[in-house]
Design an enzyme around this catalytic site. Structure first.
Site, PDB file in Angstrom:
ATOM      1  N   ASP A  87       0.802  -1.218   0.000  1.00 27.51           N
ATOM      2  CA  ASP A  87       0.000   0.000   0.000  1.00 27.51           C
ATOM      3  C   ASP A  87       0.839   1.274   0.000  1.00 27.51           C
ATOM      4  O   ASP A  87       0.377   2.327   0.446  1.00 27.51           O
ATOM      5  CB  ASP A  87      -0.959  -0.009   1.192  1.00 27.51           C
ATOM      6  CG  ASP A  87      -2.088  -1.009   1.002  1.00 27.51           C
ATOM      7  OD1 ASP A  87      -2.604  -1.085  -0.132  1.00 27.51           O
ATOM      8  OD2 ASP A  87      -2.436  -1.704   1.961  1.00 27.51           O
ATOM      9  N   ASP A 148      -6.911  -4.590  -4.384  1.00 26.41           N
ATOM     10  CA  ASP A 148      -6.581  -3.248  -3.914  1.00 26.41           C
ATOM     11  C   ASP A 148      -5.304  -2.715  -4.564  1.00 26.41           C
ATOM     12  O   ASP A 148      -5.149  -1.509  -4.765  1.00 26.41           O
ATOM     13  CB  ASP A 148      -6.367  -3.223  -2.396  1.00 26.41           C
ATOM     14  CG  ASP A 148      -7.385  -3.994  -1.599  1.00 26.41           C
ATOM     15  OD1 ASP A 148      -7.834  -5.054  -2.065  1.00 26.41           O
ATOM     16  OD2 ASP A 148      -7.700  -3.578  -0.469  1.00 26.41           O
ATOM     17  N   ARG A 220     -16.120  -3.354  -1.949  1.00 23.91           N
ATOM     18  CA  ARG A 220     -14.989  -2.428  -2.011  1.00 23.91           C
ATOM     19  C   ARG A 220     -13.923  -2.948  -2.966  1.00 23.91           C
ATOM     20  O   ARG A 220     -13.287  -2.168  -3.679  1.00 23.91           O
ATOM     21  CB  ARG A 220     -14.400  -2.171  -0.621  1.00 23.91           C
ATOM     22  CG  ARG A 220     -13.386  -1.029  -0.634  1.00 23.91           C
ATOM     23  CD  ARG A 220     -13.195  -0.405   0.730  1.00 23.91           C
ATOM     24  NE  ARG A 220     -12.359  -1.168   1.625  1.00 23.91           N
ATOM     25  CZ  ARG A 220     -12.765  -1.731   2.751  1.00 23.91           C
ATOM     26  NH1 ARG A 220     -14.043  -1.650   3.122  1.00 23.91           N
ATOM     27  NH2 ARG A 220     -11.944  -2.403   3.516  1.00 23.91           N
ATOM     28  N   TRP A 224     -12.308  -0.977  -6.073  1.00 25.75           N
ATOM     29  CA  TRP A 224     -10.870  -0.829  -6.346  1.00 25.75           C
ATOM     30  C   TRP A 224     -10.568  -1.220  -7.791  1.00 25.75           C
ATOM     31  O   TRP A 224      -9.748  -0.577  -8.462  1.00 25.75           O
ATOM     32  CB  TRP A 224     -10.038  -1.708  -5.427  1.00 25.75           C
ATOM     33  CG  TRP A 224      -9.996  -1.407  -3.968  1.00 25.75           C
ATOM     34  CD1 TRP A 224     -10.087  -2.321  -2.946  1.00 25.75           C
ATOM     35  CD2 TRP A 224      -9.791  -0.133  -3.314  1.00 25.75           C
ATOM     36  NE1 TRP A 224      -9.968  -1.700  -1.724  1.00 25.75           N
ATOM     37  CE2 TRP A 224      -9.789  -0.364  -1.913  1.00 25.75           C
ATOM     38  CE3 TRP A 224      -9.627   1.159  -3.793  1.00 25.75           C
ATOM     39  CZ2 TRP A 224      -9.611   0.668  -0.994  1.00 25.75           C
ATOM     40  CZ3 TRP A 224      -9.459   2.189  -2.866  1.00 25.75           C
ATOM     41  CH2 TRP A 224      -9.453   1.946  -1.488  1.00 25.75           C
TER      42      TRP A 224
END
Length: 373
Positions: A87, A148, A220, A224
């Site tokens: 991330d 993600d 979610r 993404w």
């Protein structure tokens, strides 16, 4: 409607500058944000909120607070604190890269390039992917990618643009291609995660860490994918990425519930207790607005996507935003971090606040966030 929502968001964010001090909000408990000293994967979203607020208002209070967060991110990288994950793009695109975009600060540019090098350490050439979590060789996560990560790839594309070093682009494209092949299913839904053999790169199975079950579609994660593939298209102009982003968006907007804000998983049984994820709706809206940047006026998907964004954002503003609640710390209610894990399953989440404001500013002012210049 959008302007009122923006002004409310900026007012709350300004109060939060004093409230949070040098700490970073993550998720809430009892409507109070949990704060950390820049050690979580979500901390870039607070920085991004401040930069968005400054870009819209010109208020130096936002600028000064945002600059302080970048100084914190510089120290975090120097100390190598909590960076052993993928991330890095979330952290540095919305902090130091945002400062470079808005101020042309050369130190911020160099810091962002250093962050891109940290992300490159996650590259696993045997499988041609960026490992999401854990150290290399980790038994549980060593061969794992997650959807993600598509939102972290812009950091690498950007590094290629700034340096001319093709390694950044090659890694980003390889990971995007692998994600498209294995995370996106034939019906345009998506896996949250996928596992590969660490030694051979052989694909093993899809799974989830956040969704209802391994074969479900975590909302979610779908969001993404919408935004991430759209950004890969922006940087590469590969039409397959744009096609994939549109397919994922259609799947998402086709399944909006009556109030137009999604539940936490498209396959979760719906009853009075089913959790929402307002952050998923905010991310998907921002992602669909990115898709629209690349569509011709007569594109057959334009009207559908515009309607989906209008429905989702109106649903958020009408029923989930904290407009009029002056003491609220968050901008959106009913975000979910981890329903399965029982972690902030129905709370403020800082990434939801960020994407909500980004989408509002795209609608009102045409701002595009800090994923590219």
């Amino acid at each position: 409607m959008w302007k009122q929502a923006i002004e409310d968001a900026l007012a709350k964010t300004k109060v939060n500058i004093t409230r949070f001090g040098d700490l970073f909000p993550h998720v809430s408990e009892n409507d109070i944000y949990d704060l950390n000293p820049n050690t979580d994967w979500t901390d870039g979203f607070w920085s991004g909120l401040l930069w968005l607020s400054y870009q819209y208002s010109g208020d130096q209070a936002f600028q000064e607070a945002a600059q302080k967060t970048v100084a914190s991110f510089k120290q975090r990288l120097a100390d190598n604190v909590a960076l052993d994950h993928h991330d890095i793009g979330f952290l540095y695109s919305l902090s130091s890269k945002a400062q470079w975009i808005l101020e042309g600060d050369e130190d911020a540019k160099q810091l962002t390039l250093q962050a891109a090098d940290v992300l490159m350490k996650r590259w696993r050439p045997k499988g041609q992917y960026i490992q999401a979590w854990g150290p290399e060789g980790d038994e549980q996560n060593g061969g794992r990618i997650i959807i993600d990560c598509l939102m972290n790839l812009p950091l690498l594309y950007w590094a290629y643009e700034k340096t001319g070093d093709a390694k950044y682009q090659e890694v980003a494209v390889a990971h995007a291609d692998l994600s498209r092949r294995y995370l996106v299913r034939g019906d345009d839904s998506s896996y949250h995660t996928f596992y590969f053999d660490q030694e051979t790169g052989e694909p093993l199975r899809g799974g989830t860490a956040q969704g209802y079950h391994d074969g479900s579609t975590w909302t979610r994660g779908q969001a993404w994918g919408i935004y991430g593939f759209a950004l890969s298209y922006h940087y590469t102009k590969n039409p397959l990425y744009l096609e994939t982003a549109k397919r994922l968006a259609r799947y998402f907007f086709d399944r909006l519930p009556e109030d137009d804000v999604v539940y936490w998983d498209f396959n979760a049984p719906v009853n009075a207790e089913t959790k929402r994820d307002s952050s998923a709706s905010a991310i998907a809206s921002a992602g669909a607005l990115e898709i629209l940047e690349h569509l011709a006026a007569d594109d057959p998907d334009r009207a559908y996507l515009e309607a989906g964004v209008q429905r989702s954002m109106a649903g958020l503003v009408k029923s989930y935003a904290t407009i009029g609640k002056e003491d609220a710390q968050g901008l959106l209610e009913r975000g979910s971090y981890s329903v399965r894990g029982g972690a902030a399953p129905d709370d403020y989440v800082i990434w939801g606040d960020y994407y909500y404001l980004e989408a509002l500013l795209r609608l009102e002012k045409g701002f595009k966030g800090y994923w590219y210049e």
